[in-house]
Design an enzyme around this catalytic site. Structure first.
Site, PDB file in Angstrom:
ATOM      1  N   THR A 242       0.817  -1.214   0.000  1.00 52.83           N
ATOM      2  CA  THR A 242       0.000   0.000   0.000  1.00 52.83           C
ATOM      3  C   THR A 242       0.850   1.263   0.000  1.00 52.83           C
ATOM      4  OG1 THR A 242      -1.834  -1.096   1.134  1.00 52.83           O
ATOM      5  CG2 THR A 242      -1.747   1.289   1.293  1.00 52.83           C
TER       6      THR A 242
ATOM      7  N   SER B 156       0.866  -7.065  -0.655  1.00 53.98           N
ATOM      8  CA  SER B 156       1.208  -8.076   0.352  1.00 53.98           C
ATOM      9  C   SER B 156       0.327  -9.322   0.348  1.00 53.98           C
ATOM     10  CB  SER B 156       1.245  -7.453   1.750  1.00 53.98           C
ATOM     11  OG  SER B 156       0.010  -6.899   2.108  1.00 53.98           O
TER      12      SER B 156
ATOM     13  N   THR C  69       1.163  -4.203   4.349  1.00 47.45           N
ATOM     14  CA  THR C  69       0.901  -4.479   5.762  1.00 47.45           C
ATOM     15  C   THR C  69       0.218  -5.825   6.004  1.00 47.45           C
ATOM     16  OG1 THR C  69      -1.192  -3.260   5.654  1.00 47.45           O
ATOM     17  CG2 THR C  69       0.778  -2.042   6.365  1.00 47.45           C
ATOM     18  N   ASP C  70      -0.499  -6.364   5.018  1.00 41.44           N
ATOM     19  CA  ASP C  70      -1.307  -7.557   5.273  1.00 41.44           C
ATOM     20  C   ASP C  70      -0.477  -8.758   5.704  1.00 41.44           C
ATOM     21  OD1 ASP C  70      -3.558  -6.132   4.711  1.00 41.44           O
ATOM     22  OD2 ASP C  70      -3.998  -7.101   2.792  1.00 41.44           O
TER      23      ASP C  70
END
Length: 341
Positions: free
Chosen positions: A28, A64, A97-98
């Site tokens: 992101t 991610s 971030t995932d």
């Protein structure tokens, strides 16, 4: 390799002798409005207002959810190469971030150096007026330069919170303060543009980087679970599996025989918990000794999978694997008034 592009290279020249290398992987933080990572690392540095010497490498551009174990291997190899350079003080990795916590933990288990390795991401894309990426990246570079961050293992920094790779996890789907460390707490903070980091944690086990990682499924427990949901085990016979049990890692009676049979046939079964915090203790809820299971301790299911993949790749048996999981549980505390272990 799918989703891995050729290496690119650029430098932002300035007057600080502490060289930080930024390895960009997408996420992101590199999105410009679409659901794909398109913004290059040079642009990310410009958006962040970086005014010190930084070397950057566009290693890949992957969101991610699409990060795979193959990417971990490429990244870990590049981290080792860069960190070994005498002119480098630290390494920063931009990441979605995932799955950030899984990549961070994998690197923590395979990186053997003492220089800071900092993983950073963003909850808001770069085109957003509320983008958190520029500040997070500045904080990451500060942290990678800090002597306090040496010999601390792999760290993450988002929303000015410094957390250890072994425990950090994404706890919110949209909030900028999305990450937490439910078992050990933060290990540091960025305060007034200065990093503060707690004393070193107990050392994690370290693994040689394998040439490939084995397929390890995660099975999620739920009310009314039936044996038919695990029918794939008979044909797939994975070398290991993680069971994300209820509470303290409980396995429903209805499917326990299926899981027991998998263990008897050579699958290393690790019991973790779907709760997101707390420990799965050995021989609590389930007789691990009798069944040949491994208790995950404080590792959540996704991190238990990472460690199990490395244990299987290293050829460890169930007993040795349990020793590795036991070494990955610990506690610390960090506050604005001081740090203790």
């Amino acid at each position: 390799m799918k989703n891995v592009v050729g290496f690119g290279h650029a430098s932002v020249r300035i007057d600080d002798p502490k060289l930080v290398v930024v390895l960009a992987t997408g996420g992101t933080i590199a999105q410009d409005g679409a659901r794909t990572a398109t913004i290059g690392v040079e642009t990310l540095l410009q958006l962040s207002g970086i005014d010190r010497e930084v070397e950057c490498l566009q290693l890949m551009q992957v969101t991610s959810p699409n990060i795979r174990p193959e990417h971990w291997l490429v990244l870990a190899e590049q981290v080792a190469i860069v960190a070994a350079r005498p002119d480098v003080s630290g390494v920063v990795i931009t990441h979605g971030t995932d799955t950030l916590e899984e990549t961070a933990f994998f690197l923590d288990l395979t990186y053997r150096g003492t220089k800071p390795i900092v993983i950073v991401g963003a909850m808001r894309p770069s085109h957003s007026l509320e983008s958190d990426g520029p500040l997070n990246l500045r904080h990451a570079i500060m942290l990678a330069r800090s002597p306090e961050a040496r010999n601390r293992g792999v760290l993450t920094v988002l929303n000015a919170r410094v957390q250890a790779a072994r425990d950090v996890t994404k706890r919110h789907s949209v909030d900028v303060d999305a990450f937490d460390s439910p078992n050990i707490g933060d290990v540091g903070a960025i305060e007034n543009d200065k990093p503060r980091v707690a004393a070193p944690l107990d050392a994690l086990p370290h693994f040689l980087l394998p040439s490939a990682l084995p397929p390890i499924p995660v099975i999620y427990a739920y009310a009314g679970q039936e044996p038919e949901t695990l029918s794939f085990l008979a044909s797939a016979r994975p070398p290991g599996l993680v069971f994300a049990g209820t509470g303290g890692g409980s396995i429903p009676d209805a499917i326990l025989p299926t899981v027991q049979r998998a263990a008897q046939e050579g699958t290393i079964v690790v019991r973790s918990s779907r709760t997101g915090a707390g420990a799965v203790a050995r021989n609590a809820e389930v007789d691990d000794d009798a069944n040949g299971f491994v208790a995950a301790g404080t590792l959540n299911p996704q991190k238990a999978r990472v460690l199990l993949m490395l244990c299987v790749a290293a050829g460890f048996d169930t007993r040795r694997t349990q020793e590795m999981f036991a070494k990955c549980s610990g506690a610390t505390e960090f506050s604005t008034t001081g740090a203790t272990r």
